[in-house]
Design an enzyme around this catalytic site. Sequence first.
Site, short mmCIF file in Angstrom:
data_model
loop_
_atom_site.label_atom_id
_atom_site.label_comp_id
_atom_site.label_asym_id
_atom_site.label_seq_id
_atom_site.Cartn_x
_atom_site.Cartn_y
_atom_site.Cartn_z
N TYR A 18 1.28 -1.14 0.25
CA TYR A 18 0.32 0.21 -0.24
C TYR A 18 1.01 1.36 0.10
O TYR A 18 1.45 0.94 1.24
CB TYR A 18 -0.66 0.03 1.67
N HIS A 101 0.13 -11.70 1.75
CA HIS A 101 -0.79 -11.31 1.07
C HIS A 101 -0.97 -11.60 -0.57
O HIS A 101 0.27 -11.45 -1.42
CB HIS A 101 0.20 -10.08 0.93
#
Length: 281
Positions: A18, A101
Amino acid sequence: MDAAWDAGIRFFDTAPHYGLGLSERRLGDALRERPRDEYAISTKVGRLLVPGDGTGTDDQGFAVPNTLRRVWDFSRDGVRRSLEESLGRLGLTRVDLVLLHDPDNHWKEAVSEAYPALAELRDQGVVGAIGAGMNQWQMLADLVRETDLDVVLLAGRYTLLDRSGEDVLLPLCRERGVSVVAGAVFNSGLLARHDPGGTYNYGPVPPELLERAREIARVCERHGVTLPQAAMAFPLRHPAVASVVIGMRSAGEVRQNMDLAARPIPDALWADLDALAASSS
């Protein structure tokens, strides 16, 4: 972040992905003076950040310079390096939850190297709990069956619009004692307003899904409930779901969402929405 803290939010989810590390740095800065035992942080492994050419902006949708770039790495060393770098950006010595992830195309390495590395770190007390976060339920179910995860973060697959994670993954998690965090409860924006619009799965909304969202909104309206209010509350009805993760980009959105989350929802709404979902399947 101040508004979130004031509203009682104490679980914060981030990742190196992010903003090329910016999310972790900002989160760490925002929580620096908060009592460490009063909040929980989850971050993720699987993408290492390495030097980029710095000539433009990130090519994966974040408004940041591309001074760094992502490299997939679910190796044992990659996991340990990723977590060490995340702790540095966060300014912490430990995190409460670490998630694999998006290992969609990296099953073998994730199971044979990344998971054992996380389990070792959990055993050493470096992390509190381990899990996986994905936008699909099928591989999460395989991970729950074949490993000893504590948590799965299921993004967008248990929502008012997409219940595909309900029949297999959620019962399996209950059976195995794995907590579920429901992410992307607005399906990346489509359900975030009572008048549906925006995006779906980070892209244009297919017309048939837009019409289904509008139909869900009409049912909500008959019960005096808004679409985002129902979207936030829906996953928490399931006993396997421990929490929801909601993306909020301003103090105003935090206050608005927390106000909606505090409002009661009549049971009759859920019965009507269940009937609508059954008729659409």
